[in-house]
Scaffold this active site. Sequence first.
Site, PDB file in Angstrom:
ATOM      1  N   ASN A 213      61.844  57.875  70.433  1.00 15.80           N
ATOM      2  CA  ASN A 213      61.527  57.596  71.841  1.00 15.80           C
ATOM      3  C   ASN A 213      62.551  56.650  72.441  1.00 15.80           C
ATOM      4  O   ASN A 213      62.375  56.156  73.550  1.00 15.80           O
ATOM      5  CB  ASN A 213      60.135  56.955  71.972  1.00 15.80           C
ATOM      6  CG  ASN A 213      59.035  57.986  71.833  1.00 15.80           C
ATOM      7  OD1 ASN A 213      59.144  59.097  72.347  1.00 15.80           O
ATOM      8  ND2 ASN A 213      57.983  57.625  71.122  1.00 15.80           N
ATOM      9  N   ASN A 214      63.604  56.384  71.675  1.00 15.30           N
ATOM     10  CA  ASN A 214      64.627  55.447  72.143  1.00 15.30           C
ATOM     11  C   ASN A 214      65.362  56.028  73.359  1.00 15.30           C
ATOM     12  O   ASN A 214      66.024  57.067  73.261  1.00 15.30           O
ATOM     13  CB  ASN A 214      65.591  55.182  70.981  1.00 15.30           C
ATOM     14  CG  ASN A 214      66.679  54.205  71.345  1.00 15.30           C
ATOM     15  OD1 ASN A 214      67.328  54.338  72.382  1.00 15.30           O
ATOM     16  ND2 ASN A 214      66.881  53.221  70.500  1.00 15.30           N
TER      17      ASN A 214
ATOM     18  N   LYS B   9      69.162  56.555  73.119  1.00 16.27           N
ATOM     19  CA  LYS B   9      69.501  57.648  72.223  1.00 16.27           C
ATOM     20  C   LYS B   9      69.234  59.000  72.880  1.00 16.27           C
ATOM     21  O   LYS B   9      70.072  59.897  72.837  1.00 16.27           O
ATOM     22  CB  LYS B   9      68.619  57.505  70.983  1.00 16.27           C
ATOM     23  CG  LYS B   9      69.339  57.742  69.702  1.00 16.27           C
ATOM     24  CD  LYS B   9      68.401  57.666  68.549  1.00 16.27           C
ATOM     25  CE  LYS B   9      68.303  56.276  67.979  1.00 16.27           C
ATOM     26  NZ  LYS B   9      67.440  56.240  66.799  1.00 16.27           N
TER      27      LYS B   9
ATOM     28  N   ASP C 108      69.245  58.422  61.802  1.00 15.58           N
ATOM     29  CA  ASP C 108      69.029  57.052  61.358  1.00 15.58           C
ATOM     30  C   ASP C 108      70.395  56.400  61.291  1.00 15.58           C
ATOM     31  O   ASP C 108      71.341  56.988  60.758  1.00 15.58           O
ATOM     32  CB  ASP C 108      68.335  57.025  59.990  1.00 15.58           C
ATOM     33  CG  ASP C 108      67.735  55.659  59.728  1.00 15.58           C
ATOM     34  OD1 ASP C 108      66.874  55.235  60.509  1.00 15.58           O
ATOM     35  OD2 ASP C 108      68.138  54.996  58.755  1.00 15.58           O
TER      36      ASP C 108
ATOM     37  N   GLY D 145      71.519  46.760  70.486  1.00 14.04           N
ATOM     38  CA  GLY D 145      71.694  46.401  69.083  1.00 14.04           C
ATOM     39  C   GLY D 145      72.849  45.443  68.872  1.00 14.04           C
ATOM     40  O   GLY D 145      72.961  44.414  69.544  1.00 14.04           O
ATOM     41  N   TYR D 146      73.718  45.776  67.937  1.00 12.51           N
ATOM     42  CA  TYR D 146      74.824  44.896  67.541  1.00 12.51           C
ATOM     43  C   TYR D 146      76.089  45.141  68.387  1.00 12.51           C
ATOM     44  O   TYR D 146      77.155  44.623  68.053  1.00 12.51           O
ATOM     45  CB  TYR D 146      75.154  45.117  66.062  1.00 12.51           C
ATOM     46  CG  TYR D 146      74.009  44.776  65.117  1.00 12.51           C
ATOM     47  CD1 TYR D 146      73.928  43.516  64.525  1.00 12.51           C
ATOM     48  CD2 TYR D 146      73.013  45.697  64.820  1.00 12.51           C
ATOM     49  CE1 TYR D 146      72.889  43.194  63.656  1.00 12.51           C
ATOM     50  CE2 TYR D 146      71.962  45.385  63.954  1.00 12.51           C
ATOM     51  CZ  TYR D 146      71.911  44.137  63.379  1.00 12.51           C
ATOM     52  OH  TYR D 146      70.880  43.821  62.525  1.00 12.51           O
TER      53      TYR D 146
ATOM     54  N   ARG E 137      77.210  57.773  66.212  1.00 11.77           N
ATOM     55  CA  ARG E 137      76.212  58.747  66.642  1.00 11.77           C
ATOM     56  C   ARG E 137      76.890  59.947  67.306  1.00 11.77           C
ATOM     57  O   ARG E 137      76.514  61.086  67.050  1.00 11.77           O
ATOM     58  CB  ARG E 137      75.224  58.081  67.610  1.00 11.77           C
ATOM     59  CG  ARG E 137      73.987  58.897  67.889  1.00 11.77           C
ATOM     60  CD  ARG E 137      72.928  58.107  68.633  1.00 11.77           C
ATOM     61  NE  ARG E 137      72.577  56.907  67.919  1.00 11.77           N
ATOM     62  CZ  ARG E 137      72.987  55.689  68.262  1.00 11.77           C
ATOM     63  NH1 ARG E 137      73.730  55.502  69.315  1.00 11.77           N
ATOM     64  NH2 ARG E 137      72.659  54.648  67.534  1.00 11.77           N
TER      65      ARG E 137
HETATM   66  P1  IMP Z   1      68.540  53.617  64.694  1.00  9.62           P
HETATM   67  O1  IMP Z   1      68.282  54.198  63.359  1.00  9.62           O
HETATM   68  O2  IMP Z   1      69.508  54.419  65.509  1.00  9.62           O
HETATM   69  O3  IMP Z   1      67.256  53.289  65.441  1.00  9.62           O
HETATM   70  O4  IMP Z   1      69.294  52.250  64.478  1.00  9.62           O
HETATM   71  C1  IMP Z   1      68.725  51.189  63.750  1.00  9.62           C
HETATM   72  C2  IMP Z   1      69.326  49.884  64.201  1.00  9.62           C
HETATM   73  O5  IMP Z   1      70.741  49.874  63.928  1.00  9.62           O
HETATM   74  C3  IMP Z   1      69.212  49.620  65.696  1.00  9.62           C
HETATM   75  O6  IMP Z   1      67.980  49.009  66.018  1.00  9.62           O
HETATM   76  C4  IMP Z   1      70.380  48.678  65.925  1.00  9.62           C
HETATM   77  O7  IMP Z   1      70.044  47.367  65.528  1.00  9.62           O
HETATM   78  C5  IMP Z   1      71.437  49.216  64.964  1.00  9.62           C
HETATM   79  N1  IMP Z   1      72.296  50.222  65.664  1.00  9.62           N
HETATM   80  C6  IMP Z   1      72.308  51.559  65.465  1.00  9.62           C
HETATM   81  N2  IMP Z   1      73.193  52.156  66.288  1.00  9.62           N
HETATM   82  C7  IMP Z   1      73.733  51.171  67.027  1.00  9.62           C
HETATM   83  C8  IMP Z   1      74.731  51.155  68.062  1.00  9.62           C
HETATM   84  O8  IMP Z   1      75.260  52.180  68.501  1.00  9.62           O
HETATM   85  N3  IMP Z   1      75.043  49.948  68.556  1.00  9.62           N
HETATM   86  C9  IMP Z   1      74.473  48.797  68.118  1.00  9.62           C
HETATM   87  N4  IMP Z   1      73.542  48.755  67.182  1.00  9.62           N
HETATM   88  C10 IMP Z   1      73.164  49.933  66.627  1.00  9.62           C
END
Ligand code: IMP
Length: 198
Positions: free
Chosen positions: A9-10, A13, A69, A156-157, A184
Amino acid sequence: MKTLVLASNNAHKLEEIRAILEGMYEVKSLKDIECFDDIPETGTTFAENALQKAQYIKEHYGYDCFADDSGLQVEALNNEPGVYSARYAVMNGREALPTKDEANMDLLLERLAEQENKKACFRTSIALVMGEEKHFFDGIVEGHIIPEKRGSEGFGYDPIFVPDGYDKTFAELGAEIKNGISHRARAMAKLVDFLNNL
Ligand code: IMP
Protein backbone atom coordinates in the site's frame (compact mmCIF):
# COMPACT_ATOMS: atom_id res chain seq x y z
CA MET A 1 -6.14 -4.60 -19.57
CA LYS A 2 -4.73 -7.42 -17.44
CA THR A 3 -4.57 -7.05 -13.70
CA LEU A 4 -1.64 -7.60 -11.40
CA VAL A 5 -1.65 -7.00 -7.70
CA LEU A 6 1.31 -5.29 -6.12
CA ALA A 7 1.39 -6.61 -2.56
CA SER A 8 1.83 -3.18 -1.01
CA ASN A 9 0.00 0.00 0.00
CA ASN A 10 3.09 2.18 -0.13
CA ALA A 11 2.01 5.25 -2.10
CA HIS A 12 5.54 6.04 -3.36
CA LYS A 13 6.03 2.52 -4.59
CA LEU A 14 2.62 2.29 -6.29
CA GLU A 15 3.21 5.62 -8.01
CA GLU A 16 6.65 4.57 -9.30
CA ILE A 17 5.42 1.18 -10.45
CA ARG A 18 2.14 2.33 -12.01
CA ALA A 19 4.08 4.90 -14.04
CA ILE A 20 6.38 2.19 -15.39
CA LEU A 21 3.59 -0.31 -16.20
CA GLU A 22 1.14 2.28 -17.55
CA GLY A 23 -0.86 0.97 -20.49
CA MET A 24 0.28 -2.62 -19.94
CA TYR A 25 -1.28 -3.69 -16.67
CA GLU A 26 -3.71 -2.32 -14.18
CA VAL A 27 -1.77 -2.46 -10.94
CA LYS A 28 -3.97 -2.93 -7.91
CA SER A 29 -2.84 -2.30 -4.36
CA LEU A 30 -3.74 -4.41 -1.33
CA LYS A 31 -6.37 -1.84 -0.43
CA ASP A 32 -7.86 -2.10 -3.94
CA ILE A 33 -8.45 -5.84 -3.43
CA GLU A 34 -9.63 -5.22 0.14
CA CYS A 35 -6.79 -7.10 1.72
CA PHE A 36 -6.13 -5.69 5.17
CA ASP A 37 -4.28 -8.74 6.48
CA ASP A 38 -1.01 -8.61 8.33
CA ILE A 39 0.99 -10.50 5.68
CA PRO A 40 3.88 -12.46 7.18
CA GLU A 41 7.34 -11.16 6.33
CA THR A 42 9.71 -13.42 8.23
CA GLY A 43 12.41 -14.20 5.64
CA THR A 44 16.10 -13.54 6.05
CA THR A 45 16.62 -12.42 2.44
CA PHE A 46 14.84 -9.86 0.24
CA ALA A 47 13.81 -12.64 -2.18
CA GLU A 48 12.28 -14.78 0.59
CA ASN A 49 10.24 -11.87 1.90
CA ALA A 50 9.06 -10.86 -1.56
CA LEU A 51 7.97 -14.41 -2.37
CA GLN A 52 6.21 -14.79 0.96
CA LYS A 53 4.08 -11.70 0.23
CA ALA A 54 3.26 -12.55 -3.40
CA GLN A 55 2.41 -16.17 -2.57
CA TYR A 56 0.14 -15.10 0.27
CA ILE A 57 -1.98 -12.97 -2.10
CA LYS A 58 -2.13 -15.68 -4.75
CA GLU A 59 -3.21 -18.27 -2.17
CA HIS A 60 -5.71 -16.16 -0.26
CA TYR A 61 -7.07 -13.83 -2.95
CA GLY A 62 -6.43 -15.66 -6.23
CA TYR A 63 -4.73 -12.78 -8.07
CA ASP A 64 -1.48 -13.00 -9.96
CA CYS A 65 0.74 -10.89 -7.83
CA PHE A 66 4.16 -9.41 -7.50
CA ALA A 67 5.81 -8.14 -4.37
CA ASP A 68 9.04 -6.36 -3.80
CA ASP A 69 11.25 -6.26 -0.82
CA SER A 70 14.05 -3.75 -0.59
CA GLY A 71 16.56 -2.37 1.77
CA LEU A 72 19.89 -0.77 2.35
CA GLN A 73 23.07 -2.76 2.90
CA VAL A 74 26.08 -1.03 4.42
CA GLU A 75 29.37 -2.84 3.81
CA ALA A 76 31.17 -1.80 7.02
CA LEU A 77 28.15 -2.85 9.12
CA ASN A 78 28.01 -6.45 7.84
CA ASN A 79 25.31 -5.43 5.38
CA GLU A 80 23.04 -4.01 8.07
CA PRO A 81 20.25 -2.93 8.09
CA GLY A 82 19.33 -5.27 5.18
CA VAL A 83 15.92 -6.92 5.52
CA TYR A 84 15.45 -4.96 8.73
CA SER A 85 15.79 -1.55 7.01
CA ALA A 86 12.24 -0.44 7.82
CA ARG A 87 12.45 -1.55 11.47
CA TYR A 88 16.12 -0.78 12.15
CA ALA A 89 15.77 1.78 14.97
CA VAL A 90 12.81 0.15 16.70
CA MET A 91 14.47 -3.28 16.57
CA ASN A 92 17.44 -1.72 18.33
CA GLY A 93 15.33 -0.32 21.14
CA ARG A 94 15.00 3.22 19.77
CA GLU A 95 11.81 5.20 19.53
CA ALA A 96 10.68 6.04 16.01
CA LEU A 97 11.13 9.79 16.61
CA PRO A 98 10.58 12.30 15.14
CA THR A 99 9.75 9.76 12.42
CA LYS A 100 10.71 6.16 11.74
CA ASP A 101 12.91 7.25 8.83
CA GLU A 102 14.74 9.87 10.94
CA ALA A 103 15.36 7.40 13.76
CA ASN A 104 16.65 4.77 11.28
CA MET A 105 19.05 7.24 9.66
CA ASP A 106 20.27 8.57 13.02
CA LEU A 107 21.13 5.07 14.23
CA LEU A 108 22.89 4.20 10.98
CA LEU A 109 24.94 7.42 11.02
CA GLU A 110 25.94 6.77 14.63
CA ARG A 111 27.10 3.24 13.87
CA LEU A 112 28.95 4.30 10.75
CA ALA A 113 30.61 7.39 12.24
CA GLU A 114 33.79 5.55 13.27
CA GLN A 115 34.07 3.55 10.05
CA GLU A 116 36.14 4.69 7.10
CA ASN A 117 34.36 2.50 4.58
CA LYS A 118 31.12 4.27 3.70
CA LYS A 119 30.13 1.98 0.84
CA ALA A 120 26.49 0.95 0.66
CA CYS A 121 23.93 -0.30 -1.79
CA PHE A 122 20.19 -0.48 -2.09
CA ARG A 123 18.79 -3.81 -3.23
CA THR A 124 15.38 -4.91 -4.42
CA SER A 125 14.04 -8.36 -5.07
CA ILE A 126 10.75 -8.72 -6.87
CA ALA A 127 8.89 -12.03 -6.75
CA LEU A 128 6.19 -12.62 -9.36
CA VAL A 129 3.66 -15.38 -8.79
CA MET A 130 1.77 -15.95 -12.02
CA GLY A 131 -0.45 -19.00 -12.27
CA GLU A 132 1.74 -21.85 -11.10
CA GLU A 133 5.00 -20.05 -11.88
CA LYS A 134 7.38 -18.08 -9.71
CA HIS A 135 9.94 -15.64 -11.07
CA PHE A 136 12.49 -13.37 -9.40
CA PHE A 137 13.99 -10.05 -10.54
CA ASP A 138 16.79 -8.27 -8.69
CA GLY A 139 18.03 -4.70 -8.83
CA ILE A 140 20.94 -2.97 -7.16
CA VAL A 141 22.30 0.58 -6.98
CA GLU A 142 25.71 1.12 -5.43
CA GLY A 143 26.88 4.24 -3.67
CA HIS A 144 27.97 5.57 -0.30
CA ILE A 145 26.57 7.04 2.90
CA ILE A 146 27.29 10.68 3.77
CA PRO A 147 27.51 11.84 7.41
CA GLU A 148 24.62 14.33 7.25
CA LYS A 149 21.11 14.31 5.78
CA ARG A 150 20.63 16.27 2.57
CA GLY A 151 17.52 16.84 0.47
CA SER A 152 13.81 16.53 1.02
CA GLU A 153 12.48 14.24 -1.71
CA GLY A 154 11.94 10.50 -1.61
CA PHE A 155 11.70 8.45 1.56
CA GLY A 156 13.57 6.11 3.86
CA TYR A 157 17.35 6.46 3.72
CA ASP A 158 17.32 8.70 0.60
CA PRO A 159 18.78 11.80 2.39
CA ILE A 160 22.02 9.97 3.32
CA PHE A 161 22.63 7.86 0.19
CA VAL A 162 24.70 9.17 -2.73
CA PRO A 163 24.61 6.85 -5.76
CA ASP A 164 27.88 6.19 -7.64
CA GLY A 165 28.43 8.72 -10.44
CA TYR A 166 26.58 11.53 -8.63
CA ASP A 167 27.46 14.01 -5.87
CA LYS A 168 23.93 14.45 -4.58
CA THR A 169 21.76 12.23 -2.41
CA PHE A 170 18.68 10.44 -3.73
CA ALA A 171 16.64 12.97 -1.73
CA GLU A 172 18.33 15.84 -3.62
CA LEU A 173 18.30 14.17 -7.04
CA GLY A 174 14.52 13.79 -7.02
CA ALA A 175 12.11 11.26 -8.46
CA GLU A 176 12.96 11.59 -12.14
CA ILE A 177 16.66 10.80 -11.76
CA LYS A 178 16.10 8.29 -8.98
CA ASN A 179 13.52 6.38 -11.02
CA GLY A 180 16.07 6.01 -13.80
CA ILE A 181 18.79 4.40 -11.68
CA SER A 182 17.26 3.02 -8.50
CA HIS A 183 17.40 -0.57 -7.31
CA ARG A 184 13.61 -0.75 -7.63
CA ALA A 185 13.64 0.73 -11.15
CA ARG A 186 16.30 -1.80 -12.21
CA ALA A 187 14.40 -4.76 -10.78
CA MET A 188 11.18 -3.38 -12.30
CA ALA A 189 12.84 -3.03 -15.71
CA LYS A 190 13.65 -6.75 -15.58
CA LEU A 191 10.06 -7.56 -14.57
CA VAL A 192 8.66 -5.36 -17.37
CA ASP A 193 10.99 -6.96 -19.88
CA PHE A 194 9.79 -10.38 -18.78
CA LEU A 195 6.10 -9.36 -19.00
CA ASN A 196 6.68 -7.83 -22.45
CA ASN A 197 8.10 -11.09 -23.72
CA LEU A 198 5.31 -13.35 -22.47
P1 IMP B 1 10.53 -1.96 1.21
O1 IMP B 1 10.76 -3.41 1.27
O2 IMP B 1 10.58 -1.41 -0.19
O3 IMP B 1 9.28 -1.54 1.97
O4 IMP B 1 11.74 -1.25 1.91
C1 IMP B 1 12.06 -1.48 3.26
C2 IMP B 1 12.80 -0.30 3.82
O5 IMP B 1 14.05 -0.12 3.12
C3 IMP B 1 12.08 1.03 3.67
O6 IMP B 1 11.19 1.26 4.75
C4 IMP B 1 13.24 2.01 3.69
O7 IMP B 1 13.67 2.24 5.02
C5 IMP B 1 14.33 1.25 2.95
N1 IMP B 1 14.28 1.57 1.49
C6 IMP B 1 13.87 0.75 0.50
N2 IMP B 1 13.93 1.38 -0.69
C7 IMP B 1 14.36 2.62 -0.43
C8 IMP B 1 14.64 3.76 -1.27
O8 IMP B 1 14.45 3.76 -2.48
N3 IMP B 1 15.10 4.85 -0.63
C9 IMP B 1 15.31 4.90 0.70
N4 IMP B 1 15.06 3.89 1.52
C10 IMP B 1 14.59 2.75 0.97
